[in-house]
Design a protein around this motif. Structure first.
Motif, mmCIF file in Angstrom:
data_model
loop_
_atom_site.group_PDB
_atom_site.id
_atom_site.type_symbol
_atom_site.label_atom_id
_atom_site.label_comp_id
_atom_site.label_asym_id
_atom_site.label_seq_id
_atom_site.Cartn_x
_atom_site.Cartn_y
_atom_site.Cartn_z
ATOM 1 N N LYS A 1 -5.765 6.935 -8.517
ATOM 2 C CA LYS A 1 -6.519 5.487 -7.790
ATOM 3 C C LYS A 1 -5.663 4.645 -7.203
ATOM 4 O O LYS A 1 -5.119 4.143 -6.110
ATOM 5 N N SER A 2 -4.391 4.622 -7.837
ATOM 6 C CA SER A 2 -2.995 2.717 -7.388
ATOM 7 C C SER A 2 -2.829 3.665 -6.515
ATOM 8 O O SER A 2 -1.927 2.953 -5.850
ATOM 9 N N ALA A 3 -1.898 5.793 -7.375
ATOM 10 C CA ALA A 3 -0.630 5.864 -6.135
ATOM 11 C C ALA A 3 -0.975 6.298 -4.622
ATOM 12 O O ALA A 3 -0.931 5.793 -4.014
ATOM 13 N N GLU A 4 -2.848 6.117 -4.579
ATOM 14 C CA GLU A 4 -3.596 6.224 -3.136
ATOM 15 C C GLU A 4 -3.354 5.435 -2.666
ATOM 16 O O GLU A 4 -3.453 5.023 -1.527
ATOM 17 N N SER A 5 -3.949 3.483 -3.422
ATOM 18 C CA SER A 5 -3.626 2.652 -2.876
ATOM 19 C C SER A 5 -2.922 2.313 -2.060
ATOM 20 O O SER A 5 -2.217 1.811 -1.292
ATOM 21 N N ASP A 6 -0.980 2.361 -2.999
ATOM 22 C CA ASP A 6 -0.009 2.757 -2.758
ATOM 23 C C ASP A 6 0.676 3.128 -1.608
ATOM 24 O O ASP A 6 1.514 3.009 -1.128
ATOM 25 N N ALA A 7 0.199 4.111 -1.433
ATOM 26 C CA ALA A 7 0.451 5.531 -0.292
ATOM 27 C C ALA A 7 0.040 4.222 0.761
ATOM 28 O O ALA A 7 0.184 4.495 2.000
#
Length: 125
Positions: free
Chosen positions: A85-91
């Motif tokens: 979820k955090s990596a998706e938000s970063d993208a």
């Protein structure tokens, strides 16, 4: 209600067909020092915004798309789902910044840096 809420974001598969890359923790030696790199997850996301004809909202006159990556390093206690979820938000945030969305959040700092740099150059002249 940015862009009339006519936008979407999707996670793209990588070259292997997976939606997430897991990078295992590693230990390397650099200049005689041991460097520990934590595990992380990397995703590739695509942000698309559709621009509609103001005279006929059923017609899309342009679609703007930006592809970006996001990464989250492992933090003890964090779940696999939390990392994704955090990596998706970063993208998503990176894609939005590439579109120019919310640049005003960063603009003031850039103005201050520019003014400071210009002042130093004038003093040196």
């Amino acid at each position: 209600r940015a862009f009339g809420m006519d936008w979407d974001f999707e996670i793209l598969p990588n070259g292997k067909g997976d939606f997430y890359d897991f990078i295992p923790a590693a230990q390397t030696v650099s200049n005689g020092k041991t460097v520990n790199t934590p595990a992380s997850v990397i995703v590739v996301g695509k942000l698309s915004i559709r621009i509609r004809d103001p005279k006929d909202l059923s017609k899309v006159i342009a679609t703007i798309t930006k592809v970006s990556t996001g990464e989250k390093e492992f933090v003890p206690g964090m779940t696999w789902g939390g990392m994704i979820k955090s990596a998706e938000s970063d993208a998503l945030k990176k894609g939005a910044s590439r579109m120019g969305i919310a640049l005003d959040l960063y603009w003031q700092d850039s103005d201050e840096d520019y003014i400071e740099t210009m002042s130093k150059e004038k003093i040196e002249e």
